[in-house]
Design a protein around this motif. Sequence first.
Motif, mmCIF file in Angstrom:
data_model
loop_
_atom_site.group_PDB
_atom_site.id
_atom_site.type_symbol
_atom_site.label_atom_id
_atom_site.label_comp_id
_atom_site.label_asym_id
_atom_site.label_seq_id
_atom_site.Cartn_x
_atom_site.Cartn_y
_atom_site.Cartn_z
ATOM 1 N N SER A 117 45.485 41.130 41.656
ATOM 2 C CA SER A 117 43.559 41.381 41.989
ATOM 3 C C SER A 117 42.682 40.444 41.025
ATOM 4 O O SER A 117 41.873 40.585 41.301
ATOM 5 N N LYS A 118 43.463 39.974 39.778
ATOM 6 C CA LYS A 118 42.711 39.010 39.016
ATOM 7 C C LYS A 118 42.816 37.548 39.534
ATOM 8 O O LYS A 118 41.979 36.746 38.940
ATOM 9 N N ARG A 119 43.451 37.304 40.251
ATOM 10 C CA ARG A 119 43.485 35.826 40.816
ATOM 11 C C ARG A 119 43.069 35.796 42.400
ATOM 12 O O ARG A 119 42.579 34.824 42.851
ATOM 13 N N VAL A 120 43.403 36.783 43.212
ATOM 14 C CA VAL A 120 43.104 36.772 44.626
ATOM 15 C C VAL A 120 42.033 37.860 45.295
ATOM 16 O O VAL A 120 42.419 39.030 45.052
ATOM 17 N N ALA A 121 41.169 37.672 45.778
ATOM 18 C CA ALA A 121 40.358 38.801 46.647
ATOM 19 C C ALA A 121 40.527 38.687 48.146
ATOM 20 O O ALA A 121 40.212 37.834 48.673
ATOM 21 N N VAL A 122 41.236 39.713 48.611
ATOM 22 C CA VAL A 122 41.560 39.661 49.947
ATOM 23 C C VAL A 122 40.134 39.970 50.436
ATOM 24 O O VAL A 122 39.316 40.490 49.949
ATOM 25 N N HIS A 123 40.109 39.799 51.756
ATOM 26 C CA HIS A 123 38.986 40.169 52.650
ATOM 27 C C HIS A 123 39.180 41.266 53.356
ATOM 28 O O HIS A 123 39.936 41.430 54.277
ATOM 29 N N PRO A 124 38.141 42.422 53.171
ATOM 30 C CA PRO A 124 38.401 43.745 54.115
ATOM 31 C C PRO A 124 38.006 43.650 55.476
ATOM 32 O O PRO A 124 37.071 42.541 55.849
ATOM 33 N N VAL A 125 38.797 43.987 56.384
ATOM 34 C CA VAL A 125 38.394 43.742 58.026
ATOM 35 C C VAL A 125 37.955 45.185 58.244
ATOM 36 O O VAL A 125 38.416 46.238 58.165
ATOM 37 N N TYR A 126 36.736 45.341 59.129
ATOM 38 C CA TYR A 126 36.003 46.406 59.401
ATOM 39 C C TYR A 126 36.117 46.138 61.054
ATOM 40 O O TYR A 126 35.012 45.582 61.748
ATOM 41 N N GLU A 127 37.024 46.353 61.777
ATOM 42 C CA GLU A 127 37.040 46.335 63.384
ATOM 43 C C GLU A 127 37.123 47.468 64.197
ATOM 44 O O GLU A 127 37.636 48.325 63.600
#
Length: 62
Positions: A52-62
């Motif tokens: 988590s210090k290198r990659v920020a994933v994108h939350p999905v709100y569907e």
Amino acid sequence: MHDPNDLNAMLEPGQMVRHPREADWGLGQVQSNINGRLTVMFQHEGKVVIDSKRVAVHPVYE
């Protein structure tokens, strides 16, 4: 207190996400988020542990 460098600190198990650079992995479900290590089960890649210090994933709100 959370680590200010943890880009995914707000994510909890069960939430859906997408990897910003691996679109072909498909939708992923957060399995755990412990000490800056985010474990996600992706549709087409399987289980992946993300720093988590290198990659920020994108939350999905569907």
